[in-house]
Design a protein around this motif. Structure first.
Motif, PDB file in Angstrom:
ATOM      1  N   ALA A 176       0.742  -1.287  -0.087  1.00  0.00           N
ATOM      2  CA  ALA A 176      -0.007  -0.024   0.096  1.00  0.00           C
ATOM      3  C   ALA A 176       0.755   1.190   0.136  1.00  0.00           C
ATOM      4  CB  ALA A 176      -0.970  -0.047   1.304  1.00  0.00           C
ATOM      5  N   GLY A 177       2.276   1.281  -0.176  1.00  0.00           N
ATOM      6  CA  GLY A 177       2.676   2.555  -0.108  1.00  0.00           C
ATOM      7  C   GLY A 177       4.498   2.078  -0.091  1.00  0.00           C
ATOM      8  N   GLN A 178       5.014   3.320   0.044  1.00  0.00           N
ATOM      9  CA  GLN A 178       6.469   3.199  -0.306  1.00  0.00           C
ATOM     10  C   GLN A 178       7.243   4.516   0.369  1.00  0.00           C
ATOM     11  OE1 GLN A 178       8.412   3.406  -4.025  1.00  0.00           O
ATOM     12  NE2 GLN A 178       6.899   5.156  -4.855  1.00  0.00           N
ATOM     13  N   ALA A 179       8.380   4.301   0.776  1.00  0.00           N
ATOM     14  CA  ALA A 179       9.124   5.476   1.222  1.00  0.00           C
ATOM     15  C   ALA A 179      10.629   5.340   0.894  1.00  0.00           C
ATOM     16  CB  ALA A 179       9.105   5.429   2.921  1.00  0.00           C
ATOM     17  N   THR A 180      11.214   6.490   1.050  1.00  0.00           N
ATOM     18  CA  THR A 180      12.616   6.521   0.469  1.00  0.00           C
ATOM     19  C   THR A 180      13.523   7.101   1.978  1.00  0.00           C
ATOM     20  OG1 THR A 180      12.578   8.869  -0.024  1.00  0.00           O
ATOM     21  CG2 THR A 180      12.554   7.012  -1.595  1.00  0.00           C
ATOM     22  N   ASP A 204       3.168   2.001  17.110  1.00  0.00           N
ATOM     23  CA  ASP A 204       3.291   2.877  15.544  1.00  0.00           C
ATOM     24  C   ASP A 204       4.568   2.701  15.414  1.00  0.00           C
ATOM     25  OD1 ASP A 204       0.568   3.652  15.750  1.00  0.00           O
ATOM     26  OD2 ASP A 204       1.210   5.633  16.163  1.00  0.00           O
ATOM     27  N   GLU A 205       5.054   1.299  14.862  1.00  0.00           N
ATOM     28  CA  GLU A 205       6.466   1.022  14.545  1.00  0.00           C
ATOM     29  C   GLU A 205       5.944  -0.177  13.711  1.00  0.00           C
ATOM     30  OE1 GLU A 205       9.920  -1.643  16.178  1.00  0.00           O
ATOM     31  OE2 GLU A 205       9.579   0.412  17.249  1.00  0.00           O
ATOM     32  N   VAL A 206       6.861   0.023  12.456  1.00  0.00           N
ATOM     33  CA  VAL A 206       6.926  -1.024  11.532  1.00  0.00           C
ATOM     34  C   VAL A 206       8.374  -1.746  11.727  1.00  0.00           C
ATOM     35  CG1 VAL A 206       7.065  -1.847   9.142  1.00  0.00           C
ATOM     36  CG2 VAL A 206       5.342  -0.241   9.883  1.00  0.00           C
ATOM     37  N   TYR A 207       8.352  -3.157  11.760  1.00  0.00           N
ATOM     38  CA  TYR A 207       9.628  -3.619  11.881  1.00  0.00           C
ATOM     39  C   TYR A 207       9.689  -5.022  10.900  1.00  0.00           C
ATOM     40  CZ  TYR A 207       8.440  -6.894  15.561  1.00  0.00           C
ATOM     41  OH  TYR A 207       7.535  -7.797  16.121  1.00  0.00           O
ATOM     42  N   PHE A 224       7.025   5.367  13.791  1.00  0.00           N
ATOM     43  CA  PHE A 224       6.504   6.638  13.329  1.00  0.00           C
ATOM     44  C   PHE A 224       5.358   7.272  14.387  1.00  0.00           C
ATOM     45  CE2 PHE A 224       3.778   2.886  11.887  1.00  0.00           C
ATOM     46  CZ  PHE A 224       2.671   3.218  12.231  1.00  0.00           C
ATOM     47  N   GLY A 225       5.411   6.705  15.479  1.00  0.00           N
ATOM     48  CA  GLY A 225       4.729   7.401  16.604  1.00  0.00           C
ATOM     49  C   GLY A 225       4.761   6.233  17.905  1.00  0.00           C
ATOM     50  N   LEU A 262       3.981   5.296   6.788  1.00  0.00           N
ATOM     51  CA  LEU A 262       4.055   3.717   7.341  1.00  0.00           C
ATOM     52  C   LEU A 262       2.748   3.053   8.132  1.00  0.00           C
ATOM     53  CD1 LEU A 262       7.714   4.451   9.110  1.00  0.00           C
ATOM     54  CD2 LEU A 262       7.110   2.759   7.049  1.00  0.00           C
ATOM     55  N   ARG A 263       1.746   3.907   8.233  1.00  0.00           N
ATOM     56  CA  ARG A 263       0.343   3.543   8.782  1.00  0.00           C
ATOM     57  C   ARG A 263      -0.112   2.529   7.843  1.00  0.00           C
ATOM     58  NH1 ARG A 263      -1.134   5.503  13.231  1.00  0.00           N
ATOM     59  NH2 ARG A 263      -0.223   7.306  14.042  1.00  0.00           N
ATOM     60  N   THR A 264       0.313   2.670   6.469  1.00  0.00           N
ATOM     61  CA  THR A 264      -0.419   1.889   5.504  1.00  0.00           C
ATOM     62  C   THR A 264       0.145   0.288   5.396  1.00  0.00           C
ATOM     63  OG1 THR A 264       0.970   2.557   3.614  1.00  0.00           O
ATOM     64  CG2 THR A 264      -1.046   3.787   4.028  1.00  0.00           C
TER      65      THR A 264
END
Length: 122
Positions: free
Chosen positions: A9-13, A40-43, A78-79, A108-110
């Motif tokens: 659902a997304g991307q980041a750099t 609120d963390e992606v790992y 992210f939180g 990152l919420r997605t």
């Protein structure tokens, strides 16, 4: 060093600093893993295994790219997490700081637990 992180659902750099852990990660790219979330963390796990660096931190800013040495994982807060005090981003334990996401870390919420995730050179 710039990386791209992609999930369905997304991307980041992100821009990485020149640290021993960032250089190990860079050498391992591209990598594919599966998203886990903790508050609120992606790992997610990586093939990289390193020691904790002297400047490792547990409380970081949203959008920090961190490496959790206890789990050989990239951690992208992210939180708040379940152990945060107030609105801070508190990681499970001190992590090596690799860099920072470009733009708003709320993207990152997605990412959902179980999503495939890819990290590649940008």
């Amino acid at each position: 060093m710039r990386i791209r992180i992609l999930w369905p659902a997304g991307q980041a750099t992100a821009t990485l600093r020149a640290t021993p852990t960032a250089e190990e990660l860079w050498r391992a790219l591209p990598l594919r893993s599966s998203v886990s979330t903790w508050g609120d963390e992606v790992y997610f796990e990586t093939p990289v295994s390193v020691e904790r660096e002297d400047d490792a931190q547990q409380v970081v800013e949203p959008g920090t790219v961190a490496f959790w040495t206890d789990g050989d994982s990239l951690a992208l807060p992210f939180g708040p997490t379940p152990i945060s005090r107030g609105g801070e981003c508190r990681l499970a334990s001190p992590c090596n700081i690799l860099g920072v996401l470009d733009g708003d870390a709320q993207v990152l919420r997605t990412a959902r637990s179980g999503d495939p995730i890819t990290v590649e050179r940008a």
